[in-house]
Design an enzyme around this catalytic site. Sequence first.
Site, PDB file in Angstrom:
ATOM      1  N   LYS A 138      67.792 -92.345 -26.249  1.00  0.00           N
ATOM      2  CA  LYS A 138      68.683 -93.359 -27.694  1.00  0.00           C
ATOM      3  C   LYS A 138      69.972 -94.492 -26.931  1.00  0.00           C
ATOM      4  CE  LYS A 138      69.086 -89.888 -30.729  1.00  0.00           C
ATOM      5  NZ  LYS A 138      68.066 -88.572 -29.960  1.00  0.00           N
TER       6      LYS A 138
ATOM      7  N   LYS B  68      83.299 -85.748 -20.736  1.00  0.00           N
ATOM      8  CA  LYS B  68      83.765 -86.388 -22.025  1.00  0.00           C
ATOM      9  C   LYS B  68      84.994 -87.012 -21.738  1.00  0.00           C
ATOM     10  CE  LYS B  68      80.020 -86.237 -24.350  1.00  0.00           C
ATOM     11  NZ  LYS B  68      79.946 -85.415 -25.080  1.00  0.00           N
TER      12      LYS B  68
ATOM     13  N   LYS C 198      64.100 -91.540 -18.061  1.00  0.00           N
ATOM     14  CA  LYS C 198      63.265 -91.748 -19.304  1.00  0.00           C
ATOM     15  C   LYS C 198      63.994 -92.308 -21.008  1.00  0.00           C
ATOM     16  CE  LYS C 198      66.408 -87.520 -21.198  1.00  0.00           C
ATOM     17  NZ  LYS C 198      66.484 -86.322 -21.454  1.00  0.00           N
TER      18      LYS C 198
END
Length: 329
Positions: free
Chosen positions: A197, A111, A194
């Site tokens: 979102k 992050k 996979k």
Amino acid sequence: MDIVLSGIRPTGQLHLGNYFGALRNFVRMQYDAKCYFFIADYHSLTTHNDPAHLHENVKTVLAEYLAAGINPDIATVYVQSDVPQVAELSLLLGMHAYVGELERTASFKDKVRKNPNNVNAGLLTYPVLMAADILLHRATHVPVGKDQEQHLELTRVFARRFNNMYGVDFFPESMPYNFGSELVKIPGLDGTGKMGKSENNGIFLADSDEAIRKKVMRAVTDSGPTEPNSPLSEGVANIFAIMEAVSSPDTIAFFREKYATCEIRYGDLKKQLAEDIIKVVAPIRERIEAIKCDESYLRRVVRDGAEKARESADRTVAEVRRIMGIRPF
């Protein structure tokens, strides 16, 4: 009895991968273990979620959980911020969490690298808050993805440190819950990885029939097999993997035979897959819409869930206070 806890951030709709992955297993698990399912709205604040959308996102995820089969009369379903004890336990656990170990977590470093102008304290202490979520109910098992394994290991470290520091055997060292062969992994429509979102490669449980058809027809394939029994490219293999979850054995066998004999027509394959996905998603979507419109039912679910969660949380926090020497006069 196992105590299982799982949380989800209200940052987007649930997709087909969520449903065939963890959600269907949660539905079965709630009858065999003491389960807590919560919506982690505090966690979502680390990325400065739009306050205008936060409540609606919580409502959507709650409706999706319920529509997928989570039974609030059996499991405890609650919103994280409705249980203030989680904040107190996070504060108390933070007194024994070291800055260095928090800075070394892979998710924090990632992050910081991606958003150097938003390195807030919440990002740094994210694992402590997650540990509080888990230890608040003294959960023995936690279903986690790869990106959360390090956080769960830190939870185990915090639990062990607390027990050793105060000479008690209070917090369990929560284990990752592995669904094993029961966990169906649904790939994305973009030919890689996979369904997720953020990858924009998924079918969501709230998608309309037409949206599903458009997404599936855009799914990545290839130019077709050039000789009998050719190996599948990743994109085509992904389509067949999704078909394994939603289509009948006869349908799957038919298209595999067409591929093996070089007679496959990807347009026909995709049309069939879209209709089979719709058969799965449409009833769930209808339940989601009905539940979202039933404000009194949603209020009852979160009120009752919060009461049950706070009852468990009160016992834990009271004991932690006693152990740490925080006692009333």
